[in-house]
Structures are given as structure tokens and as C-alpha cells.
Design an enzyme around this catalytic site. Structure first.
Site, mmCIF file in Angstrom:
data_model
loop_
_atom_site.group_PDB
_atom_site.id
_atom_site.type_symbol
_atom_site.label_atom_id
_atom_site.label_comp_id
_atom_site.label_asym_id
_atom_site.label_seq_id
_atom_site.Cartn_x
_atom_site.Cartn_y
_atom_site.Cartn_z
ATOM 1 C CB SER A 116 92.533 -72.076 47.956
ATOM 2 O OG SER A 116 91.183 -71.938 48.344
ATOM 3 C CE1 TYR A 129 93.385 -72.772 53.399
ATOM 4 C CE2 TYR A 129 91.744 -71.826 51.937
ATOM 5 C CZ TYR A 129 92.615 -72.859 52.258
ATOM 6 O OH TYR A 129 92.719 -73.970 51.437
HETATM 7 P P1 NAP Z 1 94.685 -81.853 55.290
HETATM 8 O O1 NAP Z 1 94.168 -83.237 55.070
HETATM 9 O O2 NAP Z 1 94.370 -81.134 56.536
HETATM 10 O O3 NAP Z 1 96.248 -81.848 55.005
HETATM 11 C C1 NAP Z 1 97.071 -80.770 55.347
HETATM 12 C C2 NAP Z 1 98.488 -81.272 55.390
HETATM 13 O O4 NAP Z 1 99.350 -80.192 55.738
HETATM 14 C C3 NAP Z 1 98.696 -82.368 56.435
HETATM 15 O O5 NAP Z 1 99.608 -83.296 55.964
HETATM 16 C C4 NAP Z 1 99.274 -81.577 57.589
HETATM 17 O O6 NAP Z 1 100.022 -82.359 58.496
HETATM 18 C C5 NAP Z 1 100.171 -80.634 56.813
HETATM 19 N N1 NAP Z 1 100.633 -79.519 57.621
HETATM 20 C C6 NAP Z 1 99.908 -78.507 58.139
HETATM 21 N N2 NAP Z 1 100.690 -77.698 58.856
HETATM 22 C C7 NAP Z 1 101.942 -78.198 58.789
HETATM 23 C C8 NAP Z 1 103.189 -77.819 59.343
HETATM 24 N N3 NAP Z 1 103.342 -76.720 60.102
HETATM 25 N N4 NAP Z 1 104.263 -78.599 59.090
HETATM 26 C C9 NAP Z 1 104.149 -79.704 58.345
HETATM 27 N N5 NAP Z 1 103.004 -80.126 57.798
HETATM 28 C C10 NAP Z 1 101.909 -79.375 58.033
HETATM 29 O O7 NAP Z 1 94.072 -80.914 54.175
HETATM 30 P P2 NAP Z 1 94.106 -80.958 52.579
HETATM 31 O O8 NAP Z 1 92.757 -80.539 52.165
HETATM 32 O O9 NAP Z 1 94.692 -82.203 52.052
HETATM 33 O O10 NAP Z 1 95.068 -79.722 52.339
HETATM 34 C C11 NAP Z 1 96.216 -79.762 51.516
HETATM 35 C C12 NAP Z 1 96.377 -78.422 50.838
HETATM 36 O O11 NAP Z 1 95.279 -78.222 49.940
HETATM 37 C C13 NAP Z 1 96.362 -77.237 51.808
HETATM 38 O O12 NAP Z 1 97.305 -76.271 51.391
HETATM 39 C C14 NAP Z 1 94.943 -76.699 51.643
HETATM 40 O O13 NAP Z 1 94.854 -75.347 51.958
HETATM 41 C C15 NAP Z 1 94.722 -76.950 50.174
HETATM 42 N N6 NAP Z 1 93.324 -76.955 49.750
HETATM 43 C C16 NAP Z 1 92.420 -77.837 50.243
HETATM 44 C C17 NAP Z 1 91.111 -77.810 49.772
HETATM 45 C C18 NAP Z 1 90.057 -78.756 50.258
HETATM 46 O O14 NAP Z 1 88.878 -78.591 49.879
HETATM 47 N N7 NAP Z 1 90.374 -79.749 51.050
HETATM 48 C C19 NAP Z 1 90.732 -76.876 48.814
HETATM 49 C C20 NAP Z 1 91.682 -75.978 48.341
HETATM 50 C C21 NAP Z 1 92.976 -76.032 48.800
HETATM 51 P P3 NAP Z 1 99.307 -83.025 59.766
HETATM 52 O O15 NAP Z 1 98.461 -84.148 59.248
HETATM 53 O O16 NAP Z 1 100.442 -83.450 60.591
HETATM 54 O O17 NAP Z 1 98.469 -81.935 60.399
#
Ligand code: NAP
Length: 254
Positions: free
Chosen positions: A146, A159
């Protein structure tokens, strides 16, 4: 030493992507598949949308139901992948959560849930996968970090701790495993329109403040992050170890 390893094809490779039912993980799973990989989606929600985006004419998709915060699930993900594909060539530690609160009110529950999912789980799944990769002398591990691997953020104590920890862990694992043929790297996405950022995007003031600071002039879509994952998973990145690569529309350059 190979001089022809600089390709981007993932043909014949098997990739495990955690949390690939939505958002960044879904986009990465689709992109790895388009680059030729068999893809294992490990997570707790159905992956119908991901299967549909990948289509039928690609190398294959396996869904493994797993809660990444449950340590016992890590070895099972590796076992089920091995019996489906015979190897784990690529691991993308993408699954992650965020909890928001003032540091002064932050609860232990919100600390543990985030650190267990974002950091502890990435370490133990990497360990389980590396036990299979090391004897074969090759593999790629990609952690989704991140901007808060570099910056402090606000109201997201667990986080920031987890993502800063993940950048450090990426370097530690690279130091231990680079000599065994395993590349461990991370990607630091900027602000991406996913479930993770829904609360921010629903707050007009925060949304505009963030947008105004992004040199590229727009938030990212999940697909903006996927090319970096294909690169880091590919032979083109064979000599890349221990980096956290920002894909942020220029945010950190500002
Ligand atoms: P998201 O749409 O909320 O996706 C998160 C994913 O993680 C979902 O598939 C969720 O499953 C899964 N997950 C969470 N807890 C879990 C668990 N205990 N067991 C299995 N699966 C689990 O968010 P995203 O933005 O795509 O996030 C993906 C990654 O990118 C994360 O690590 C996040 O911190 C990172 N990130 C995101 C951003 C941003 O701006 N969006 C920026 C920097 C980094 P469910 O759908 O079942 O909940």
C-alpha cells in the site's frame, strides 16, 4: 545463466491469488490468466465474476474456499493446488482488510483482525508455498502492499502497521530466498476504486482531496494494478528482488 528469460509469458505456470473474487485480486487473477497461467483463487467468497471475466479459453481456474485469517487453511491451499496443478509457481498475497478509527479509540479487535489478515496470513502462506518452491529452485511471491507501506496515513493504525510490516517482510524474505531462486516483491497500489475504498469515495471532501493530489488526475481501476503483477510474476523480473513497486498515478512522486 539464462539469456532468454526476459519474457512476460506465464504459460505453463500456476498462480495462487488470494481474495480474487473482487477488486485488485480479481483483476490480477484475470491478467495472470491472460498471460497464460492456470489460476487458483483462494478466498471466502464465490468467484463466479472472476470465472466469467477469464472466460473458457484460458488455462484453467480452480476455486479454493479458505479464510486467510485461519492458519490451518494455508497448508490446505498449497495441498489442493498441488493436487490440481502439480506445482505452485506464483503466489499473490492480495487478501486484505481495513478498519478505520482514531488511534486513541482503536480497539484490539480491529488491530488483530487487520494484522492477522494482511500480515500474518501473508507470511504463513508464503512459508507454506516456499516449502514447495524451494526444493524446485524457483517461484514468485508478490505481496499487495500500500502507499501506507511508505506513508503514515490517518485513522488506520493497524492497516498502516500491517502494510509497513509487509514491505519489511518482503525485503526479509527476498534476502532469505533470492539465492534459492524465489523472487519476493510487493506492489503498492495507489487509490483504487474497490470495496476497500468505498467509505473514502462516499465522502465527497476526502474523495476530492485525494483526487486533487494524484498527478495522473484519476483514481485507479483494479486493472491498472494488474500489469505490475504480470511483470513481477514473469521471467522478465527474474533479477528483481525485495522491491515494493508503487503503482499510484504518481502519488508518491508528489
Ligand atoms: P476488496 O475489494 O475489499 O478485496 C479484498 C479481498 O480480500 C476480497 O476478495 C476479500 O474477500 C478478501 N479477504 C479479506 N479478508 C479475507 C479473509 N480473511 N480470507 C479470505 N479472503 C479475505 O479490496 P481491494 O482494494 O481489492 O484490496 C485488495 C488488496 O489491495 C488488499 O490487500 C488491500 O489492502 C490492497 N490495497 C488496496 C488499495 C485500494 O485503494 N483499493 C490500495 C492499496 C492497497 P471477501 O470479498 O470475501 O471479503
Amino acid at each position: 545463466m539464462s539469456t532468454e528469460g526476459a519474457g512476460f509469458s506465464l504459460s505453463g505456470k500456476t498462480a495462487v491469488v488470494t481474495g480474487a473474487n473482487t477488486g485488485i485480486g480479481q483483476a490480477i487473477a484475470v491478467a495472470l490468466s491472460r498471460a497464460g497461467a492456470r489460476v487458483v483463487c483462494a478466498g471466502r467468497s464465490p468467484i463466479d465474476g472472476t470465472r466469467e471475466m477469464i472466460g473458457h479459453d484460458h488455462a484453467g481456474v480452480l476455486s479454493i474456499t479458505a479464510d486467510l485469517s485461519t492458519p490451518g487453511d494455508h497448508a490446505r491451499i498449497v495441498e489442493e493446488t498441488l493436487s490440481w496443478a502439480g506445482a505452485v509457481d506464483i503466489l499473490v498475497n492480495n487478501a486484505g482488510i481495513i478498519r478505520r478509527n482514531d488511534a486513541i479509540d482503536f480497539t484490539e479487535e480491529d488491530w488483530d483482525a487487520v494484522v492477522d489478515t494482511n500480515l500474518k496470513s501473508a507470511f504463513f502462506l508464503s512459508q507454506a508455498v516456499a516449502r514447495e518452491m524451494i526444493p524446485r529452485g524457483s517461484g514468485k511471491i508478490i505481496n499487495i502492499a500500500s502507499l501506507l507501506s511508505f506513508q503514515g496515513g490517518i485513522r488506520v493504525a493497524s492497516y498502516t502497521a500491517s502494510k509497513s510490516g509487509l514491505a519489511g517482510l518482503t525485503k526479509l524474505l527476498a534476502n532469505e530466498w533470492a539465492g534459492k531462486g524465489i523472487n519476493v516483491n510487493a506492489i503498492a497500489p495507489g487509490y483504487v476504486a474497490t470495496n476497500n475504498t468505498e467509505a473514502l469515495r462516499n465522502d465527497p471532501e476526502r474523495y476530492k482531496a485525494i483526487l486533487d493530489r494524484i498527478p495522473a488526475g484519476r483514481w485507479a481501476q483494479p486493472s491498472d494494478i494488474a500489469g505490475a503483477a504480470v511483470f513481477l510474476a514473469s521471467p522478465a523480473a527474474d533479477y528483481v528482488h525485495g522491491i515494493t513497486l508503487p503503482v499510484d498515478g504518481g502519488w508518491l512522486a508528489r
